[in-house]
Design a protein around this motif. Sequence first.
Motif: not given
Length: 193
Positions: A113-131
């Motif tokens: 909190p207040g320093q860094q947020l890291r998330m994993s995931g392909a957004l939008g139409p990229l979600q359905g790909e092998g990415l």
Amino acid sequence: MAIGRDIDLARRYLRSMRWIIPLAAFACSAPAAAEVTSRSDSGFAIAGRLTAAVSPEQAWAALVEPSLWWDPEHSWSGQGANLSIDPRAGGCFCGSLPGGGSVEHMRVIYAAPGQQLRMSGALGPLQGEGLAATMSVTIERQSEGTTLAWTYKVGGHTELPLDRIAPAVDAVLSAQFGRLSAHLDGEGTGPAD
């Protein structure tokens, strides 16, 4: 058989481009500075930053409330109020869908909190790909307020032309972070609907 595969590939490409090409022009007006830092046919990286006259704690609080700033046009439900981030490792950047459904946009893999947020995931139409994709947002106190520096890195297997899609994804994310910047500057008027 090859013709059917090519037709399917063309349809998927056009569906993905329908989502992102119209937004490429919006990048020019987004207040958050961003750019594609590398790209190839197997992936790309985008980096950007914004500065706001708020504390790191205020920036964090806004960052983890996407319902206040994420463009509802880029949600599966079309309603910004349906978006949320559970800001802890394993937490979800999720959206609720009509009829009791839900969608995971990203999974939180690091939260300070207040320093860094890291998330994993392909957004939008990229979600359905092998990415695989990772977004990191670093928050730093500056004399003029707080800087949020972000990166989004995407790579993996897809038949979509990632090197050509990268600028449009940059435009969409620049617009999102531009909305966050406007919200932090007090220009937001409530839920992003």
